[in-house]
Design an enzyme around this catalytic site. Structure first.
Site: not given
Ligand code: SAM
Length: 457
Positions: A125, A242
């Site tokens: 997104g 979020c």
């Molecule tokens: N920015 C994205 C969007 O707007 O579509 C949403 C991101 S979501 C809030 C957070 C993301 O961080 C997820 O896709 C998750 O898989 C990833 N994530 C999980 N553990 C993580 C880590 N240890 N380091 C970095 N990213 C991680």
């Protein structure tokens, strides 16, 4: 106000979460509670990369209202169904995004020509919003550590017509130390306890606990420490979640500032939402028109000791015969030869954005546009070539009305009739926005819309 008095629907919410919200919101808590019983906000973001000019609102089967969080963001009614099946959605004319989720990129404020990293990027997104604001100039590097989610990210980057992107699936520390000082702007949209998703996602509600909040905060600190390396002197690091918990928001930011004196906190300088517990930060609650977001803007004011990675011209040994087949394929499809350099990566041909550093060891899944894949004695064009193309740059485009039976059949993966004047590779558009392609043979269009993207019958 006693939490015990809340409705049957609210009884399903974690009690400890509600008491923490009561402590956070004080006299506003009753309003928050009544919001929780309303349907969640739904939104979309118009994509000027694919659909420049005025948005095609008259082609959507529902009305939209502007959102305060981004000039490209709009609300639509919670009752709308199957929005993802619409031809204009397949075409990437818009991206479905919870309205307040567009706030972080508004604070990041990417400018054409800048190098921007979105470190936690799936499903894309915010990356696709950044790409829209870069307008094809500069680089948007989208990273997602979870491999499966990185595939979804890549698919959205293709659908939204991003040409100047790099998509990687790399551990943040490896990526940011490898690209230290390279970026003008870095976004950390961190994995969090997702309290702002509770109206929408029952699972997030069920998974909630104070221990989970604390574990998320610890993980966010590690991700931010990695991200800090990637920003050039004078560059910006935006942190967003979020969720509402102070541990994952203001406390994470304050502790980061203690560990990183090279950074200072800047005012978000926006008028949506409200100031957070640190007055320069921004919080959005359902009372502010979104499901929930927190944004902080940090600036690196001291030099980055690491020297930024150098641009490495490709020294890849090229297969001359395959390269000439790729050029022939491009000449068959485009009116003019692409200005970007065609590069061979294994069996694939890509159009690379300018000024990229070495991509070695960074888990890169895509850089630039995938033009095609080498097959015995030919190069097969790729979906990305068409989804990122401007219709006027292509020799043949079959432009169909977005609600027509032909485009509906195409999106289901069916072979369809096409005027016999079309021959060979033909781009398919909906209301002038590129969707994909097919191969025209004697009045029939062989469908090349990727299987995983098709609408089920
Ligand atoms: N920015 C994205 C969007 O707007 O579509 C949403 C991101 S979501 C809030 C957070 C993301 O961080 C997820 O896709 C998750 O898989 C990833 N994530 C999980 N553990 C993580 C880590 N240890 N380091 C970095 N990213 C991680």
């Amino acid at each position: 106000m006693a939490i015990l008095s809340c409705s049957v629907q609210l009884a399903a919410w974690p009690k400890e979460f509600l008491s923490r919200m009561q402590a956070l919101l004080k006299e506003e808590f009753p309003e928050f509670l009544s919001c929780l019983e309303q349907p969640y906000f739904r939104g979309l973001r118009w994509n000027p990369l694919k659909a420049p000019g005025e948005p095609l609102w008259d082609r959507l089967p529902f009305p939209v209202q502007p959102s305060p969080f981004s000039p490209l963001g709009f609300y639509f009614s919670s009752g709308e169904k199957r929005v993802g099946r619409l031809a204009l959605h397949h075409a990437g004319a818009f991206y479905l995004q919870e309205p307040s989720a567009s706030s972080a990129v508004t604070v990041l404020d990417p400018q054409p020509g800048e190098r921007v990293l979105d470190l936690c990027a799936a499903p894309g997104g915010k990356s696709t919003q950044i790409a829209a604001l870069l307008g094809g100039k500069g680089v948007i590097w989208s990273n997602e550590v979870v491999k499966k989610r990185a595939g979804i990210l890549l698919s959205n980057i293709e659908r939204m017509g991003v040409a100047n992107g790099v998509v990687s699936s790399c551990h943040p520390e490896t990526l940011c130390s490898g690209l230290a000082g390279y970026f003008d702007k870095v976004l950390v949209d961190a994995p969090c306890s997702g309290e702002g998703m509770f109206r929408k996602e029952e699972q997030a509600r069920n998974d909630w606990s104070v221990e989970h909040v604390q574990a998320c905060a610890a993980r966010q600190a590690v991700i931010l420490d990695s991200a800090a390396q990637a920003v050039r002197e004078g560059g910006v690091l935006v942190y967003s979640t979020c969720t509402f918990s102070p541990e994952e928001n203001e406390e994470t930011v304050s502790q980061f500032l203690e560990r990183h004196p090279a950074y200072c906190l800047e005012d978000c300088a926006v008028d949506f939402g409200r100031p957070g517990r640190l007055p320069q930060t921004r919080r959005i609650f359902p009372m502010d028109g979104g499901e929930g977001h927190f944004v902080a803007k940090l600036r690196r004011t001291a030099p980055n000791e690491a020297s930024p990675p150098m641009h490495v011209p490709s020294r890849q040994r090229k297969d001359a015969q395959m390269e000439s087949l790729a050029r022939a394929m491009a000449a068959e499809i485009f009116k003019r030869e692409p200005t970007a350099e065609i590069q061979q990566v294994g069996d694939a041909f890509v159009l690379l954005p300018e000024g990229l550093p070495s991509l070695q060891g960074l888990g890169v899944l895509r850089a630039g546009i995938l033009l095609g894949e080498g097959k015995p004695a030919r190069v097969e064009p790729a979906h990305h070539l068409f989804s990122a193309a401007r219709p006027e740059s292509l020799r043949q485009v079959w432009d169909l009305p977005s609600g027509s039976p032909e485009i509906e059949a195409y999106l289901r993966g069916e072979e369809i009739d096409i005027p016999p004047s079309y021959r060979g590779y033909v781009g398919v558009a909906a209301d002038g926005v590129m969707v994909g392609f097919g191969k025209a043979v004697q009045g029939r269009l062989k469908n090349r819309y990727p299987k995983g993207l098709r609408n089920l019958p």
